[in-house]
Design an enzyme around this catalytic site. Structure first.
Site, PDB file in Angstrom:
ATOM      1  N   GLY A   8       0.926  -1.046   0.077  1.00 34.00           N
ATOM      2  CA  GLY A   8       0.015  -0.118   0.230  1.00 34.00           C
ATOM      3  C   GLY A   8       0.974   1.418   0.113  1.00 34.00           C
ATOM      4  O   GLY A   8       0.520   2.380   0.452  1.00 34.00           O
ATOM      5  N   GLY A  11      -0.213   4.631  -1.390  1.00 33.13           N
ATOM      6  CA  GLY A  11      -1.431   5.224  -0.658  1.00 33.13           C
ATOM      7  C   GLY A  11      -1.131   6.329   0.186  1.00 33.13           C
ATOM      8  O   GLY A  11      -0.059   6.803   0.511  1.00 33.13           O
ATOM      9  N   GLN A  12      -2.196   6.859   0.803  1.00 29.81           N
ATOM     10  CA  GLN A  12      -2.114   8.107   1.619  1.00 29.81           C
ATOM     11  C   GLN A  12      -1.393   7.988   2.690  1.00 29.81           C
ATOM     12  O   GLN A  12      -0.503   8.826   2.934  1.00 29.81           O
ATOM     13  CB  GLN A  12      -3.505   8.639   2.250  1.00 29.81           C
ATOM     14  CG  GLN A  12      -3.413   9.810   2.879  1.00 29.81           C
ATOM     15  CD  GLN A  12      -4.826  10.216   3.882  1.00 29.81           C
ATOM     16  OE1 GLN A  12      -5.487   9.033   4.229  1.00 29.81           O
ATOM     17  NE2 GLN A  12      -4.935  11.357   4.358  1.00 29.81           N
ATOM     18  N   ILE A  54      -1.890  -8.254  -3.492  1.00 28.52           N
ATOM     19  CA  ILE A  54      -1.760  -8.811  -2.034  1.00 28.52           C
ATOM     20  C   ILE A  54      -2.499 -10.067  -2.074  1.00 28.52           C
ATOM     21  O   ILE A  54      -2.103 -10.962  -1.293  1.00 28.52           O
ATOM     22  CB  ILE A  54      -2.477  -7.936  -0.881  1.00 28.52           C
ATOM     23  CG1 ILE A  54      -2.046  -8.120   0.235  1.00 28.52           C
ATOM     24  CG2 ILE A  54      -4.079  -7.665  -1.180  1.00 28.52           C
ATOM     25  CD1 ILE A  54      -0.491  -8.007   0.632  1.00 28.52           C
ATOM     26  N   TYR A 143     -16.116  -2.959   5.748  1.00 27.78           N
ATOM     27  CA  TYR A 143     -14.771  -2.442   5.931  1.00 27.78           C
ATOM     28  C   TYR A 143     -14.403  -2.663   7.435  1.00 27.78           C
ATOM     29  O   TYR A 143     -13.624  -3.375   7.969  1.00 27.78           O
ATOM     30  CB  TYR A 143     -14.386  -0.940   5.565  1.00 27.78           C
ATOM     31  CG  TYR A 143     -13.030  -0.267   6.126  1.00 27.78           C
ATOM     32  CD1 TYR A 143     -12.161  -0.617   5.521  1.00 27.78           C
ATOM     33  CD2 TYR A 143     -13.300   0.712   7.042  1.00 27.78           C
ATOM     34  CE1 TYR A 143     -10.817  -0.008   6.055  1.00 27.78           C
ATOM     35  CE2 TYR A 143     -12.362   1.490   7.657  1.00 27.78           C
ATOM     36  CZ  TYR A 143     -10.942   0.921   6.799  1.00 27.78           C
ATOM     37  OH  TYR A 143      -9.762   1.705   7.319  1.00 27.78           O
ATOM     38  N   ILE A 173      -7.490  10.238   8.748  1.00 27.51           N
ATOM     39  CA  ILE A 173      -6.192  10.793   8.715  1.00 27.51           C
ATOM     40  C   ILE A 173      -6.051  11.970   7.760  1.00 27.51           C
ATOM     41  O   ILE A 173      -6.367  11.870   6.739  1.00 27.51           O
ATOM     42  CB  ILE A 173      -5.153   9.879   8.493  1.00 27.51           C
ATOM     43  CG1 ILE A 173      -5.038   8.602   9.223  1.00 27.51           C
ATOM     44  CG2 ILE A 173      -3.508  10.073   8.233  1.00 27.51           C
ATOM     45  CD1 ILE A 173      -4.703   8.682  10.824  1.00 27.51           C
TER      46      ILE A 173
HETATM   47  C1  AKB Z   1     -12.208   5.658   6.237  1.00 32.95           C
HETATM   48  O1  AKB Z   1     -12.876   6.607   6.502  1.00 32.95           O
HETATM   49  O2  AKB Z   1     -12.593   4.642   5.783  1.00 32.95           O
HETATM   50  C2  AKB Z   1     -10.859   5.597   6.916  1.00 32.95           C
HETATM   51  C3  AKB Z   1     -10.857   5.235   8.425  1.00 32.95           C
HETATM   52  C4  AKB Z   1     -11.276   5.809   9.455  1.00 32.95           C
HETATM   53  O3  AKB Z   1     -10.515   3.857   8.339  1.00 32.95           O
HETATM   54  N1  AKB Z   1     -10.101   6.961   6.941  1.00 32.95           N
END
Ligand code: AKB
Length: 317
Positions: A8, A11-12, A54, A143, A173
């Site tokens: 990753g 990524g950010q 991955i 998620y 973040i």
């Molecule tokens: C998201 O918004 O999905 C992420 C997190 C808080 O894990 N930045």
């Protein structure tokens, strides 16, 4: 010393983590790996870069051997908003991908694996203010489900096999170097870009939406500090609450107005509002403070000042 692999890496968070780790351990000791997005010229020129999926365990294993990897920062992940649009993909990348990493950790006796978790592990039944480290974990997003699974698997591999897996529950973040992709907290980054470019922003969560947040320098420091602490100091392993500040979308807009008075913000909540509403407003991160000395440096005014100072010349260029 063995080398470090960061997935990753484009990524950010990954992109800034690679930069810091290269400063600390030397450019050639840190192997950056991305999926499809091209790395910046800076990242590619500074040290080794590889493309890897991955889910392709064999390819990953080749890099572990080729680069003599000891520490694995596994940063690749599908975030919350994309995860709701593509739940099957989120399951594959976040759970099956992590499973590959853990199994590789066992097979090649990796010294350490760092797997970030998220405030998405919490859900509507969780206490929303000063959320404790140990509490109800009943997320409603794919998620969140993958992140709870990741925490549980990491703890299991530690207890059952002695594999040193560590992780922290990152809040939103905020950063100016690489844009985030596909998260619910992305509004807290986009707002700065739009304030500087167009002096206005349409925010996709309500004005009174409060979430825990952190500025990137604190985030990178937290990840590296957790990785570096001696194992004997840890009582938790994969599930540390960490936070730096909590503010509403309206308070964020006000902090920008202090520096850009013409800035205006309007609010048009979309499907991401429901995700934000299922997450805590603030976190109790005393376990991280006690076990590995976590202490953030940036609050909202300090972060906003730095964001605008750093982003303005970049956007004008
Ligand atoms: C998201 O918004 O999905 C992420 C997190 C808080 O894990 N930045």
């Amino acid at each position: 010393m063995k080398n470090i692999l960061v997935t990753g890496a484009v990524g950010q968070i990954g992109s800034e983590l690679v930069e810091k780790l290269r400063e600390k351990y030397g450019n050639n000791s840190v192997i950056a790996a991305g999926h499809k997005t091209q790395p910046t010229e800076g990242m590619r020129k500074a040290g080794p870069f590889e493309f890897v999926n991955i889910l392709d365990k064999e390819a990953l294993e080749k890099f572990i051997v080729k680069y003599n990897i000891g520490t694995f920062y596994h940063m690749s992940s599908i975030l919350s908003a994309v995860g709701e649009q593509k739940p099957q993909l989120a399951f594959q990348v976040n759970i099956l991908g992590l499973y590959n990493v853990l199994e590789i950790g066992l097979k090649y006796k990796l010294e350490k694996i760092i797997i970030p978790s998220s405030i998405a592990v919490f859900g509507p039944e969780t206490p929303r203010d000063n959320t404790p480290n140990e509490t109800i974990l009943l997320p409603t997003t794919m998620y969140g489900i993958t992140k709870v699974t990741g925490e549980l698997l990491g703890n299991y591999y530690f207890r059952r096999f002695g594999l040193d897996v560590r992780g922290l529950r990152l809040p939103g973040i905020i950063s100016y170097k690489t844009l985030p992709g596909g998260g619910t907290t992305d509004y807290a980054v986009e707002i700065y870009y739009e304030a500087i470019k167009h002096k206005k922003y349409t925010c996709f969560v309500r004005e009174n939406t409060v979430l825990p947040m952190m500025y990137m320098p604190d985030c990178v420091k937290a990840i590296i500090d957790l990785a570096d602490v001696p194992l004997s100091k840890l009582k938790h392993h994969t599930d540390f609450n960490v936070t730096a500040m909590s503010f509403s979308a309206g308070e964020l807009a006000d902090s920008i107005k202090e520096i850009i008075p013409e800035f205006t913000c309007e609010y048009k909540p979309d499907f991401r509002q429901a995700i934000a509403d299922s997450w805590p407003k603030s976190l109790d991160d005393s376990a991280a403070r006690e076990e590995w000395g976590w202490k953030p440096e940036y609050d909202l005014p300090k972060m906003t000042k730095d964001m605008i100072e750093k982003l303005s010349p970049k956007l004008k260029a």
